[in-house]
Design a protein around this motif. Structure first.
Motif, short mmCIF file in Angstrom:
data_model
loop_
_atom_site.label_atom_id
_atom_site.label_comp_id
_atom_site.label_asym_id
_atom_site.label_seq_id
_atom_site.Cartn_x
_atom_site.Cartn_y
_atom_site.Cartn_z
N ALA A 148 -20.03 47.76 -20.74
CA ALA A 148 -18.75 48.30 -20.25
C ALA A 148 -18.01 47.32 -19.35
O ALA A 148 -17.09 47.74 -18.63
CB ALA A 148 -19.00 49.61 -19.50
N LEU A 149 -18.34 46.06 -19.40
CA LEU A 149 -17.67 45.09 -18.52
C LEU A 149 -16.16 45.02 -18.73
O LEU A 149 -15.40 44.86 -17.76
CB LEU A 149 -18.30 43.70 -18.70
N PRO A 150 -15.63 45.14 -19.97
CA PRO A 150 -14.17 45.19 -20.10
C PRO A 150 -13.55 46.37 -19.36
O PRO A 150 -12.52 46.22 -18.69
CB PRO A 150 -13.96 45.31 -21.61
N ALA A 151 -14.19 47.55 -19.47
CA ALA A 151 -13.69 48.70 -18.73
C ALA A 151 -13.84 48.49 -17.24
O ALA A 151 -12.96 48.89 -16.44
CB ALA A 151 -14.44 49.96 -19.17
N ALA A 152 -14.93 47.86 -16.81
CA ALA A 152 -15.13 47.60 -15.39
C ALA A 152 -14.08 46.63 -14.86
O ALA A 152 -13.59 46.78 -13.73
CB ALA A 152 -16.54 47.03 -15.17
N THR A 153 -13.72 45.64 -15.67
CA THR A 153 -12.67 44.69 -15.25
C THR A 153 -11.34 45.39 -15.10
O THR A 153 -10.62 45.18 -14.11
CB THR A 153 -12.56 43.56 -16.28
N ALA A 154 -10.99 46.24 -16.07
CA ALA A 154 -9.73 46.99 -15.98
C ALA A 154 -9.73 47.89 -14.75
O ALA A 154 -8.74 47.94 -14.00
CB ALA A 154 -9.53 47.81 -17.25
N PHE A 155 -10.83 48.59 -14.54
CA PHE A 155 -10.90 49.48 -13.37
C PHE A 155 -10.83 48.69 -12.08
O PHE A 155 -10.18 49.11 -11.11
CB PHE A 155 -12.20 50.29 -13.42
N ALA A 156 -11.49 47.52 -12.02
CA ALA A 156 -11.47 46.71 -10.81
C ALA A 156 -10.05 46.27 -10.47
O ALA A 156 -9.66 46.28 -9.30
CB ALA A 156 -12.37 45.49 -10.98
N ILE A 157 -9.28 45.90 -11.48
CA ILE A 157 -7.90 45.48 -11.22
C ILE A 157 -7.07 46.64 -10.68
O ILE A 157 -6.31 46.50 -9.72
CB ILE A 157 -7.28 44.89 -12.50
N PHE A 158 -7.22 47.81 -11.31
CA PHE A 158 -6.51 48.98 -10.81
C PHE A 158 -6.90 49.30 -9.37
O PHE A 158 -6.05 49.56 -8.51
CB PHE A 158 -6.79 50.19 -11.71
N SER A 159 -8.21 49.31 -9.11
CA SER A 159 -8.70 49.69 -7.78
C SER A 159 -8.26 48.69 -6.72
O SER A 159 -7.73 49.08 -5.67
CB SER A 159 -10.23 49.79 -7.82
N VAL A 160 -8.50 47.41 -6.97
CA VAL A 160 -8.17 46.39 -5.96
C VAL A 160 -6.68 46.35 -5.69
O VAL A 160 -6.24 46.28 -4.54
CB VAL A 160 -8.69 45.01 -6.44
N THR A 161 -5.87 46.43 -6.75
CA THR A 161 -4.42 46.39 -6.56
C THR A 161 -3.93 47.59 -5.74
O THR A 161 -3.12 47.44 -4.81
CB THR A 161 -3.71 46.38 -7.92
N ALA A 162 -4.43 48.78 -6.07
CA ALA A 162 -3.98 49.99 -5.38
C ALA A 162 -4.34 49.94 -3.90
O ALA A 162 -3.49 50.26 -3.03
CB ALA A 162 -4.59 51.22 -6.04
N HIS A 163 -5.56 49.54 -3.58
CA HIS A 163 -6.00 49.61 -2.19
C HIS A 163 -5.58 48.40 -1.38
O HIS A 163 -5.40 48.50 -0.17
CB HIS A 163 -7.52 49.81 -2.15
N TRP A 164 -5.43 47.26 -2.03
CA TRP A 164 -4.91 46.08 -1.32
C TRP A 164 -3.47 46.33 -0.86
O TRP A 164 -3.08 45.91 0.23
CB TRP A 164 -4.98 44.87 -2.25
N ASN A 165 -2.69 47.00 -1.69
CA ASN A 165 -1.29 47.24 -1.37
C ASN A 165 -1.05 48.53 -0.60
O ASN A 165 0.09 48.83 -0.25
CB ASN A 165 -0.47 47.30 -2.67
#
Length: 275
Positions: A189-206
């Protein structure tokens, strides 16, 4: 053939116009970050300055706490992401590959949770943290976002596509469910994990809303919160260094997305193939 070419040309034109509107604020921010002060407040619009004022970046990095704000943001988003994956992946695996009473009900509750914005629960969480003394700590910035309905949903959709025979064979070989989750399911599930990581990091960083409520200590300020301190205490109306600070805090997200965009697209596409 001519209709097909015309259709593609119109499509490309519309996408280009849309992209220009989206990118214009970022281009203008970058332009202001390298302009001298006397060229910022002018009626003439020029994207390229007559001379590049790199001292704006020097000021932002040396005369303010931007490096500290970046570090705080890194600690926060890394902590949130690690705990989100730690809990979301086993939950998603159970919903996709295990049979138990009430599975459909639990998945329905997960879908319902997607409709509830964080702002609805912010006040109860704030009051609870105030009672137990967690405010003004990194835990106050991390704990509220560990439960992630979106993460469970995304991973569940990915795991639902994997053949059950794969996991049955692992059980026959004597692997525990925990080993199956982390040694077989998660690597796939690494592709899904990468997609989720981008969503999560972007949302909480901003995110500015929750750090503005949960912390008052400047030493715990995240990048968006830190820019507020920078604006009020250091630069005032000195827009050049302020925009330089905005570029510095935005750059890590842009670089991360460019490096992971292929996995991101693959994860989003694969996550919606099966319900």
């Amino acid at each position: 053939m001519s209709r097909k070419i015309l259709g593609r040309s119109v499509q490309t034109l519309l996408l280009s116009v849309g992209a220009a509107f989206i990118l214009l604020p970022f281009v203008w921010m970058l332009s202001l970050s390298v302009k001298p002060r006397d060229e910022i407040f002018t009626t003439d619009v020029h994207f390229l300055p007559s001379r590049f004022e790199w001292s704006n970046f020097t000021f932002a990095l040396t005369e303010t706490d931007i490096p500290l704000f970046l570090w705080n943001g890194l600690v926060m988003v890394a902590g949130i992401l690690v705990f989100q994956i730690l809990f979301a992946v086993p939950c998603a695996y159970a919903l996709a590959q295990r049979q138990f009473a009430g599975r459909s009900l639990v998945f329905g509750l997960v879908l319902g949770a997607l409709l509830v914005p964080f702002h609805v629960t912010a006040i109860p969480i704030f009051l609870g943290f105030a009672q137990i003394g967690l405010l003004n700590t990194f835990w106050a910035l991390i704990i509220p976002f560990i439960p992630t309905a979106f993460g469970i949903f995304l991973f569940r959709q990915f795991f639902a596509q994997l053949p059950s025979d794969l996991f049955d064979a692992a059980r026959v070989d004597g692997m525990s469910e925990t080993s199956i989750v982390w040694r077989i399911a998660f690597p796939l599930a690494l592709p899904a994990a990468t997609a989720f990581a981008i969503f999560s990091v972007t949302a909480h960083w901003n995110d500015l809303f929750w750090p503005l409520i949960a912390t008052t200590d400047p030493g715990l300020a995240t990048p968006p919160r830190g820019i507020l301190y920078f604006r009020d205490q250091e630069s005032g109306d000195n827009v050049g260094p302020l925009m330089a600070a905005a570029v510095i805090t935005t750059a890590p997200l842009v670089i991360a997305f460019l490096l992971a965009q292929r996995k991101f697209i693959q994860g989003i596409a694969s996550g919606g193939l099966k319900g």
